[in-house]
Design a protein around this motif. Sequence first.
Motif: not given
Length: 386
Positions: A61, A126-128, A130, A135
């Motif tokens: 992360l 892959w939401d990080w 943004r 998404h």
Amino acid sequence: MSVISPTKTTPAESAGSTRKRPGKLAESGSPTVRPPAAAHLTDEQVAELGRELDAIRDEILAKRGAEDAAYIRRMIKIQRGLEISGRAALLVGKNKAAWVTGTTLLSLAKILENMELGHNILHGQWDWMRDPDIHSTTWEWDFVTPSRSWQHTHNDLHHRWTNVVGKDNDVGYNLLRMDKETPWKPKNLGNPLYNAILAPIFEWGIAVYDLELVDYREGRKSKEALLKDLKALGRKAITQFTKDYAATPALAMLTGSAKQALFGTLAANAIRNVWAHSVIFCGHFPEGTDTFTEEMVEGETRGDWYVRQMIGSANISGSKFMHIMTGNLSHQIEHHLFPDLPSNRYAEVAPKVREICRRYGLKYTTGPLLKQVGSAWGKVFRLALP
């Protein structure tokens, strides 16, 4: 960890669904019965194992960034190029070479979209970034089952209750007998036939499975919820049919290649379905993967959940190209441990997970593709018998 947190908002919830993630993990202690393959571990050892795996996750992360974002955008660009090229070639499919080329490119595009893109994006990997175009709440994949329905049965249920007989309906998909403790019935003689039929139409099998018809019959799902899901499936099926079996053949009529374009698209979907079916079965059903009773998850901690993912999953060894085309589900063990980490990081994580398994006396099941496919099919045939 997003896959097991009972309070984290899921993609389905963000999209307006009332579905909630099940099963809060215990803070400490141990399950009523620890799985046989992990029975030698103490509560302290399981807790320490959990901390080690948490540290691996935290490390990834902290490292994810521009390189990872460039990877997924590159994969999307490649996939779209393959799809456009494949459909263009099928427009002149009366030429045999063009038909073979078009069908091959479209098959590769559909596999890449389902495995490395759709599956992983819908996990929130892959939401990080943004990026609203990449998404988990906005991506709609090239698979007949609607994304939101699949996220519920797969992300919320399967990943929480991996291989727990009676809780994880992915163990046989309500169709196959895939655990020796499941009572045998005469209909199970059809196991190999059912599986052979399921493979080329796998996306339709998953679409029906995601309707949760068993839950409806047994009163756990309302009629209103079922009708809502049926409408969503109907809309998605129309979209898929229009794109594959109407638009492409209609354009191909201009060159007299409508029939060839139709057959090419049918073949591409079948190839994609067989590949997806094989990869999924290799990750869950080869020899060496365990199933679990409900006793074994009653009171399980985060560390116990980690243990169950490792001994209940299997990997596929092979080339980097093979890993990409499986959506990195060739690293199924790592995916089950860390379903929301970027898939391109699983190869980096795998040696560390394997070393942890060795130190704690836990099996780490892996093997080449043909061996794992044969092993999974062997189980299908064996469990057809009493």
